[in-house]
Design an enzyme around this catalytic site. Structure first.
Site, PDB file in Angstrom:
ATOM      1  CB  CYS A  30      -1.153   0.099   1.737  1.00 23.89           C
ATOM      2  SG  CYS A  30      -1.933   1.399   1.400  1.00 23.89           S
ATOM      3  CD  GLU A  57      -0.381  -1.459  -4.515  1.00 26.15           C
ATOM      4  OE1 GLU A  57       0.023  -1.544  -5.409  1.00 26.15           O
ATOM      5  OE2 GLU A  57      -0.753  -1.892  -2.865  1.00 26.15           O
TER       6      GLU A  57
END
Length: 233
Positions: free
Chosen positions: A2, A103
Site C-alpha cells: 500500500c 495500486e
C-alpha cells in the site's frame, strides 16, 4: 503493498464508523496521501481518538529516521516477530481510516494507477501499527519543526497481506482491512484475521496518472477514466 491512499470522505462519516467523540475542525480531504506525509489514524487512549502521524514507521531505537521511508508497510505474516515491528504489534496498534487505496499496473514502461474502494463508497479501516521515536543526541532531522533531541515523532505503518482477486489483477499484495466488529480486538491487542477481505465487497477503476506525483492532492486523483469497474466475477 500500500503506497498511497485517500482520506477524502467526510470526517463525520469517519467519526460515525469509528465511534469517535471528537474530530479536529481543520482536517481537509486528502486525495493522494504518500509516504512521509502526515495522515489521520485512530488509536485507543482513554477513548478512541484521531491523531495525525507521519507515514513510515521509525523504530524507537533507530539512529537514522530515514529508515521510516522503507517501513511504510509491514507484512501481516511476519509483523509479530520482525524486530522493526514486533513491539508495536504487541502494544501499539492503530486503525487507518481510508476511503480508497491505489495500486499500479505495469503496462510496458508505463504505470497505470488503479483506485480500490468498497462497493458501498463508505470509509473503511486498514490495520496499522504506530511507534514513538526521539532523535538521538547529535542527530539533525531537518523536517522536524523543533529540530532537537526533545522532539517526539509518532509514525505508523500499514499491514499488508496476499491480494484478493480484485487487487491481484493489478498487484499481489493489499492492505489488511479490519471489519468494524474487530476494531476493539485489533486496537486492544487481540487476535484478528489478517487475510484479504472478501472480493465481492470491493470495486476498482483506473484513474488519471496525475496521482503518480505526490505533489498532486486534489479530486483529479480519484476521478475514474473508465466506466466499467474491475470487479471480482
Amino acid at each position: 503493498m500500500c503506497g498511497r491512499f485517500t482520506q477524502s470522505c467526510s470526517w463525520e462519516e469517519t467519526a460515525e464508523l469509528f465511534d469517535l467523540e471528537e474530530i479536529p475542525d481543520d482536517l481537509p480531504p486528502r486525495y493522494n496521501i504518500a509516504p512521509t506525509q502526515s495522515a489521520a489514524v485512530v488509536r485507543n487512549e482513554d477513548v478512541r481518538r484521531l491523531r495525525m502521524l507521519r507515514w513510515g514507521l521509525i523504530p524507537s531505537g533507530a539512529l537514522d529516521p530515514s529508515v521510516g521511508n522503507r517501513l511504510i508497510n509491514a507484512r501481516a505474516e511476519t509483523a509479530s516477530v520482525r524486530p522493526s515491528f514486533r513491539d508495536s504489534f504487541r502494544a501499539r496498534r492503530c486503525l487507518v481510516p481510508v476511503d480508497g487505496f491505489f495500486e499500479w499496473e505495469r503496462l510496458g514502461r508505463r504505470r497505470q494507477p488503479w483506485l480500490f474502494r468498497m462497493r458501498t463508497g463508505k470509509p473503511f479501516a486498514l490495520a496499522g501499527l504506530f511507534e514513538r521515536w526521539r532523535p538521538p543526541r547529535g542527530i539533525s532531522v531537518p523536517w522536524l519543526p523543533e529540530g532537537g533531541p526533545s522532539a517526539l515523532v509518532e509514525t505508523f505503518t500499514i499491514l499488508t497481506t496476499d491480494a484478493n482477486p480484485v487487487v491481484a489483477a493489478v498487484h499481489d499484495r493489499m492492505p489488511v482491512i479490519v471489519p468494524p466488529d474487530a476494531f476493539d480486538r485489533w486496537l486492544g491487542g487481540g487476535e484478528v484475521p489478517l487475510g484479504p477481505c472478501p472480493p465481492e465487497a470491493m470495486t476498482a477503476f483506473r484513474v488519471s496518472p496525475v496521482v503518480n506525483s505526490p505533489m498532486n492532492d486534489d479530486p483529479r486523483c480519484v476521478e475514474p477514466i473508465v466506466t466499467r469497474p474491475r470487479d471480482h466475477l
